[in-house]
Design an enzyme around this catalytic site. Sequence first.
Site, PDB file in Angstrom:
ATOM      1  N   PHE A  23       0.808  -1.229   0.000  1.00  0.00           N
ATOM      2  CA  PHE A  23       0.000   0.000   0.000  1.00  0.00           C
ATOM      3  C   PHE A  23       0.837   1.273   0.000  1.00  0.00           C
ATOM      4  O   PHE A  23       0.366   2.335  -0.372  1.00  0.00           O
ATOM      5  CB  PHE A  23      -0.940   0.020   1.225  1.00  0.00           C
ATOM      6  CG  PHE A  23      -0.248   0.420   2.502  1.00  0.00           C
ATOM      7  CD1 PHE A  23      -0.052   1.769   2.811  1.00  0.00           C
ATOM      8  CD2 PHE A  23       0.240  -0.521   3.397  1.00  0.00           C
ATOM      9  CE1 PHE A  23       0.602   2.155   3.975  1.00  0.00           C
ATOM     10  CE2 PHE A  23       0.902  -0.157   4.552  1.00  0.00           C
ATOM     11  CZ  PHE A  23       1.081   1.194   4.840  1.00  0.00           C
ATOM     12  N   LYS A  60      -0.914  -6.488  -9.790  1.00  0.00           N
ATOM     13  CA  LYS A  60      -1.930  -6.654  -8.724  1.00  0.00           C
ATOM     14  C   LYS A  60      -1.666  -5.557  -7.689  1.00  0.00           C
ATOM     15  O   LYS A  60      -0.784  -5.681  -6.836  1.00  0.00           O
ATOM     16  CB  LYS A  60      -1.779  -8.056  -8.103  1.00  0.00           C
ATOM     17  CG  LYS A  60      -3.043  -8.620  -7.477  1.00  0.00           C
ATOM     18  CD  LYS A  60      -3.569  -7.831  -6.299  1.00  0.00           C
ATOM     19  CE  LYS A  60      -2.814  -8.075  -5.025  1.00  0.00           C
ATOM     20  NZ  LYS A  60      -3.268  -7.181  -3.917  1.00  0.00           N
ATOM     21  N   GLU A  70      -4.981  -3.794  -2.338  1.00  0.00           N
ATOM     22  CA  GLU A  70      -6.434  -3.564  -2.233  1.00  0.00           C
ATOM     23  C   GLU A  70      -6.753  -2.344  -1.375  1.00  0.00           C
ATOM     24  O   GLU A  70      -7.867  -1.831  -1.393  1.00  0.00           O
ATOM     25  CB  GLU A  70      -7.143  -4.819  -1.702  1.00  0.00           C
ATOM     26  CG  GLU A  70      -6.791  -5.245  -0.281  1.00  0.00           C
ATOM     27  CD  GLU A  70      -5.506  -6.079  -0.197  1.00  0.00           C
ATOM     28  OE1 GLU A  70      -4.580  -5.872  -1.016  1.00  0.00           O
ATOM     29  OE2 GLU A  70      -5.432  -6.915   0.718  1.00  0.00           O
ATOM     30  N   SER A 129       5.118  -7.135   3.427  1.00  0.00           N
ATOM     31  CA  SER A 129       5.648  -7.488   4.747  1.00  0.00           C
ATOM     32  C   SER A 129       6.418  -8.814   4.678  1.00  0.00           C
ATOM     33  O   SER A 129       6.175  -9.639   3.785  1.00  0.00           O
ATOM     34  CB  SER A 129       4.489  -7.600   5.738  1.00  0.00           C
ATOM     35  OG  SER A 129       3.564  -8.542   5.247  1.00  0.00           O
ATOM     36  N   CYS A 133       9.670   1.703   3.662  1.00  0.00           N
ATOM     37  CA  CYS A 133      10.547   0.575   4.025  1.00  0.00           C
ATOM     38  C   CYS A 133      11.999   1.015   4.207  1.00  0.00           C
ATOM     39  O   CYS A 133      12.812   0.240   4.676  1.00  0.00           O
ATOM     40  CB  CYS A 133      10.454  -0.525   2.986  1.00  0.00           C
ATOM     41  SG  CYS A 133      11.177  -0.013   1.439  1.00  0.00           S
ATOM     42  N   GLU A 178       9.330  -4.340  13.363  1.00  0.00           N
ATOM     43  CA  GLU A 178       9.041  -3.297  12.376  1.00  0.00           C
ATOM     44  C   GLU A 178       7.750  -2.598  12.807  1.00  0.00           C
ATOM     45  O   GLU A 178       6.690  -3.227  12.885  1.00  0.00           O
ATOM     46  CB  GLU A 178       8.841  -3.893  10.978  1.00  0.00           C
ATOM     47  CG  GLU A 178       8.473  -2.816   9.974  1.00  0.00           C
ATOM     48  CD  GLU A 178       8.210  -3.307   8.557  1.00  0.00           C
ATOM     49  OE1 GLU A 178       7.553  -4.352   8.385  1.00  0.00           O
ATOM     50  OE2 GLU A 178       8.649  -2.620   7.621  1.00  0.00           O
TER      51      GLU A 178
END
Length: 490
Positions: free
Chosen positions: A150, A174, A177, A227, A282, A383
């Site tokens: 995301f 893809k 979502e 992740s 990240c 994290e």
Amino acid sequence: MDKVLQHYINGKWVKSLSDKTLSVINPATNVSIAEVPAGCKEDLDIAAEAAYLASNNWRNTNVNQRIQYLFKMKTLLEKHADEIAEICTNESGKTFAESKAEMLRAVENIEVACGMPVLMQSEFSEDIATGIDEFMIRQPVGVGACVVPFNFPIMITFWFMPYAIASGNTYIVKPSEKVPMTMTRIFELFETLDFPPGVLNMVHGGKETVDAILDNPHIGAISFVGSTPVARYIYQRGTANGKRVQAQGGAKNPIVVMPDADIDTTVKIIADSAFGCAGQRCLAASLVILVGEAAELFTEKIAESARVKQCGFGMDTGVEVGPMITSESLQRVESLVSQGLDEGAELLVDGRSTLIEGYENGYFMKPTILNKVKRNGIIHRTELFGPVLGIMYAETLDEAIEIANDAEYGNAASIFTQSGAAARKFRHDVMAGNIGINIGVAAPMAYFPFSGWKNSFFGDLHAQSRHAVEFYTQTKVVVERWHDKWTRKF
Ligand code: NAD
């Protein structure tokens, strides 16, 4: 009902075969702004079939012609940069400036992939035996796909897709979502580029769609970013099915500050790294390790810098820190901060329970700093993926490097110093794939690989640059001898 987004398959917009949808929420307002198909295997299989059927013609479209689409793609994205960035900000929460910055990074990758005629060139050895030559060529894998997170709704797809299609593969994207609207708008623009049907496809959805990608026999190469637990799963299931997989995972990036660092500049850079994109990056600074006297100088200044950061809706002027992506993420990060405090860390700046006027329902957390974070505690190891910076201490550079290496992840690490010797030792000894020397976000340019290590990466070839070209092509070696009737020689 909000607008239900559609897939883009075989050159057409199509509805999902499933009625299941998920809401896309503006995280600054908690208002639903669209519905996205939750995904189903059948949708993905139709896209993979279309991509497969298009792949032979596409690989036989010569590379000079293939890159012409990319030149146009670059111009199109630049022309619509503001519009795309606004959609990105509305669904992801990041600031408008941050959305525009990731657009630049996306375009940079298209520019590099435009060099495909050279990037695909290979090796040739004459006379490996008398009259015999050997050479290697690169050919596309066939059908590729990417599954993206995301936090960069624009950029991350472009770490892979331009290289895959320019090298002759057909492709399926893809999107996450949680943020599917940005890529949907990008595909609406791509429609005007007149790619042959099936070359570029987009299928929405969550786990069911991803599993269908992992299992579909037509798909040969999969790029994943997200992740670590999901990256590990994608790598294991994809490779078990005989596919190439590159899977980038989570991160916990340490930054070492030496006593000789220029403290004012260092504080500014680290604050931007830790709190920009609300810490949902990240490559964000997550732990600062202060060496020797750096401690005294740094702590109060970083606290002040965190306190003055303006938090709010990313389209509003002056906002530097947007909301977190979901209320669950917000609760999770706030709860981890509480656990860190229970373990003995000290609260230097508390950004929890933030209310922003006019956006009272948004998922906001202001910059937060935990001092004296416990070694091996939750803030050291986990994290967080929020606007939280932990501070730890070391007596020497050796000890700081030991703390930096005592981690599950190896995405990035930085040092701030004026000593070349300290910098050299750091870059040599630290177990991370992206190293910053007086740099807060060690993001590689498109012509370098994005080199995560340890649990930040599963696979061998990374995103971007020649690595992406190698990932999406397979080598073929040819040994060649020609009988020459004119000279009667072999
Ligand atoms: P995520 O792992 O939850 O989701 C990433 C993608 O995987 C999404 O497209 C999602 O639909 C899909 N997915 C989620 N759960 C799945 C499952 N159980 N099975 C199959 N597919 C699944 O990640 P996120 O929350 O979207 O993104 C944040 C994470 O991504 C952070 O950990 C961050 O560090 C990481 N990230 C890493 C990099 C990098 O370069 N290493 C870059 C950006 C983000």
